[in-house]
Design a protein around this motif. Structure first.
Motif, PDB file in Angstrom:
ATOM      1  N   GLY A 154       0.704   4.317  -2.445  1.00 51.09           N
ATOM      2  CA  GLY A 154       0.460   5.644  -1.865  1.00 51.09           C
ATOM      3  C   GLY A 154       1.484   6.661  -2.325  1.00 51.09           C
ATOM      4  O   GLY A 154       1.141   7.798  -2.677  1.00 51.09           O
ATOM      5  N   TYR A 198       8.131  12.015   0.981  1.00 49.19           N
ATOM      6  CA  TYR A 198       7.306  10.876   1.413  1.00 49.19           C
ATOM      7  C   TYR A 198       8.169   9.619   1.547  1.00 49.19           C
ATOM      8  O   TYR A 198       8.094   8.899   2.549  1.00 49.19           O
ATOM      9  N   LEU A 240       0.990   8.725  -5.451  1.00 47.69           N
ATOM     10  CA  LEU A 240      -0.029   9.777  -5.486  1.00 47.69           C
ATOM     11  C   LEU A 240       0.555  11.155  -5.154  1.00 47.69           C
ATOM     12  O   LEU A 240      -0.147  12.153  -5.191  1.00 47.69           O
ATOM     13  N   PHE A 241       1.823  11.178  -4.799  1.00 46.08           N
ATOM     14  CA  PHE A 241       2.495  12.460  -4.525  1.00 46.08           C
ATOM     15  C   PHE A 241       3.522  12.720  -5.630  1.00 46.08           C
ATOM     16  O   PHE A 241       4.023  11.776  -6.253  1.00 46.08           O
ATOM     17  N   SER A 297      -2.273   3.454   8.891  1.00 45.50           N
ATOM     18  CA  SER A 297      -3.465   3.382   8.032  1.00 45.50           C
ATOM     19  C   SER A 297      -3.101   3.044   6.597  1.00 45.50           C
ATOM     20  O   SER A 297      -3.969   2.930   5.735  1.00 45.50           O
ATOM     21  N   ILE A 298      -1.798   2.864   6.341  1.00 41.75           N
ATOM     22  CA  ILE A 298      -1.366   2.532   4.981  1.00 41.75           C
ATOM     23  C   ILE A 298      -1.304   1.011   4.871  1.00 41.75           C
ATOM     24  O   ILE A 298      -0.243   0.393   4.732  1.00 41.75           O
ATOM     25  N   ILE A 299      -2.448   0.385   5.011  1.00 45.32           N
ATOM     26  CA  ILE A 299      -2.595  -1.068   4.889  1.00 45.32           C
ATOM     27  C   ILE A 299      -3.944  -1.319   4.233  1.00 45.32           C
ATOM     28  O   ILE A 299      -4.831  -0.470   4.281  1.00 45.32           O
ATOM     29  N   TRP A 320       5.959  19.207   6.349  1.00 46.78           N
ATOM     30  CA  TRP A 320       5.017  18.522   5.438  1.00 46.78           C
ATOM     31  C   TRP A 320       3.686  19.281   5.384  1.00 46.78           C
ATOM     32  O   TRP A 320       3.125  19.493   4.313  1.00 46.78           O
ATOM     33  N   GLU A 321       3.176  19.697   6.565  1.00 42.01           N
ATOM     34  CA  GLU A 321       1.978  20.533   6.665  1.00 42.01           C
ATOM     35  C   GLU A 321       2.232  21.594   7.725  1.00 42.01           C
ATOM     36  O   GLU A 321       2.919  21.342   8.711  1.00 42.01           O
ATOM     37  N   LYS A 322       1.629  22.771   7.534  1.00 38.77           N
ATOM     38  CA  LYS A 322       1.716  23.821   8.556  1.00 38.77           C
ATOM     39  C   LYS A 322       0.623  23.636   9.603  1.00 38.77           C
ATOM     40  O   LYS A 322      -0.445  23.099   9.298  1.00 38.77           O
ATOM     41  N   LEU A 369       6.976   5.370   8.216  1.00 35.78           N
ATOM     42  CA  LEU A 369       5.535   5.547   8.394  1.00 35.78           C
ATOM     43  C   LEU A 369       4.857   4.462   9.223  1.00 35.78           C
ATOM     44  O   LEU A 369       3.630   4.462   9.347  1.00 35.78           O
ATOM     45  N   PRO A 423       4.645  17.229  16.424  1.00 34.45           N
ATOM     46  CA  PRO A 423       4.420  16.249  15.360  1.00 34.45           C
ATOM     47  C   PRO A 423       5.541  16.314  14.317  1.00 34.45           C
ATOM     48  O   PRO A 423       5.910  17.404  13.870  1.00 34.45           O
ATOM     49  N   GLU A 458       0.829  -1.210   0.000  1.00 34.11           N
ATOM     50  CA  GLU A 458       0.000   0.000   0.000  1.00 34.11           C
ATOM     51  C   GLU A 458       0.859   1.254   0.000  1.00 34.11           C
ATOM     52  O   GLU A 458       0.484   2.281  -0.572  1.00 34.11           O
ATOM     53  N   LEU A 465       5.626  15.592  11.219  1.00 38.79           N
ATOM     54  CA  LEU A 465       5.243  16.165   9.922  1.00 38.79           C
ATOM     55  C   LEU A 465       5.168  17.697   9.978  1.00 38.79           C
ATOM     56  O   LEU A 465       5.269  18.361   8.960  1.00 38.79           O
ATOM     57  N   LYS A 466       4.983  18.233  11.205  1.00 37.08           N
ATOM     58  CA  LYS A 466       5.063  19.692  11.366  1.00 37.08           C
ATOM     59  C   LYS A 466       6.531  20.137  11.331  1.00 37.08           C
ATOM     60  O   LYS A 466       6.889  21.066  10.592  1.00 37.08           O
TER      61      LYS A 466
END
Lengths: 223, 223
Positions: free
Chosen positions: B82, B94, B85-86, B156-158, B198-200, B99, B191, B78, B193-194
């Motif tokens: 996944g 990624y 998709l990026f 959740s990547i399963i 990766w995301e603000k 992960l 986090p 998966e 990813l912060k």
């Protein structure tokens, strides 16, 4: 090293978790919730985990009676339809239950999922992960409320599309939860639906398995 | 009167909530989790709210490498899909992320939703309420783990159908969450990813509105 909590800390959390209740309107006091306290609730929600750090939540804080009354109208309609899905004694029992506190609670909170365009890390195999992140935020808020001796009731007997219209929600917003929030005289010792015999508490052997579902499928076995 | 928590109690909960992290395999220690400790985690989950007191959850506790390896294989497949998709820099970023911690974590926990036949009180207008109850249980468990200085990572990547086959799940069981659970050397301050950009972090004015969505839809306004 990051902060280490003690066993006493952990026990306190266990108590908050165990003493949290879903609160109905017959238990809310009219005492208002000030902005600082509401901020603590929202901060707990905003510190929830979210898939791919997507923070896909939006919150509408409702204090005005006019807005609450419109949502309450949706509850009345949906509750009438819901009651019809139960029969006999169960229907009579259903009709005697107080299932919301929309008008009584000083604060109502509508919580929405806002999907992000494009791929979200961690959501590519399980599409519901964004919705689930929003639920994690709700549960954080619920526990924080209990620790502040504030009651929360999650009202799900409403039409999500009606609530969206009432709150002028954008088309892509999805209602995940609608909460009634207020101080209470007291919290019930156990879930009201358990006390009333609506559902029995499940045993651990019914819900916990080892390695695979084959391990202890028969009731009565130790989990 | 029911137990009243103090402001110190509430602050402790705020700290647990704020210091909880999603933990990946490069941070798990091999130190085992004993049955009493695991019981505390499961008890927190079982004390979650559930719609109509339906308790629609089932848990599979996995400690055997053979089972973990099969789930890990689903992750690999998966994750490869996944990543596609990026694009560009995001895809390179990624591919450098760790992960999951399926093999490293001493305990894996698969959490399922088991729908009940017939109507469920509170689920007649919003069909997802049963799933959401299961997520509340997961969030309770996650906070309890942090208070015991135990890390949790939600993978959740399963492929949910593959995991169901591996665990001999009944047809009607729906995989809601798959957790990696173990002690850690430390918890990250924020986090990952912060930190990695990766995301603000979203501002309160982006996610909190008053009365309706019309109130403060433009960024920068105070919430």
């Amino acid at each position: 090293m990051s902060r280490q909590f003690t066993l006493d800390d952990s026990q306190l959390l266990a108590d908050i978790i165990q003493l949290r209740r879903d609160v109905r309107g017959n238990r809310f006091l009219s005492k208002p919730i000030d902005d600082d306290t509401l901020d603590k609730l929202l901060d707990a929600a905003l510190n929830a985990p979210s898939v791919g750090y997507s923070q896909p939540w939006q919150f509408v804080v409702i204090r005005e009676d006019a807005v609450k009354r419109q949502v309450h109208h949706s509850f009345i309609e949906e509750n009438a339809s819901g009651a019809k899905l139960f029969n006999g004694e169960k229907q009579r029992q259903y009709q005697n239950l107080k299932l919301e506190g929309i008008l009584e609670a000083p604060v109502n909170l509508a919580i929405f999922y806002r999907p992000k365009p494009g791929a979200v890390l961690g959501q590519t195999s399980m599409a519901d992960m964004g919705r689930f992140s929003v639920v994690c935020a709700i549960q954080n808020l619920w526990l924080m409320a209990r620790s502040l001796n504030i009651g929360v009731g999650w009202v799900s007997i409403i039409d999500p599309e009606s609530v969206k219209k009432i709150l002028n929600a954008p088309q892509d917003a999805e209602l995940i939860g609608y909460l009634c929030i207020g101080y209470v005289e007291d919290f019930l010792a156990e879930p009201e639906l358990k006390t009333l015999g609506w559902e029995k508490q499940k045993t651990k052997s019914q819900v916990i398995f080892k390695e695979t579902f084959n391990s202890s499928c028969t009731e009565g076995q130790s989990a």
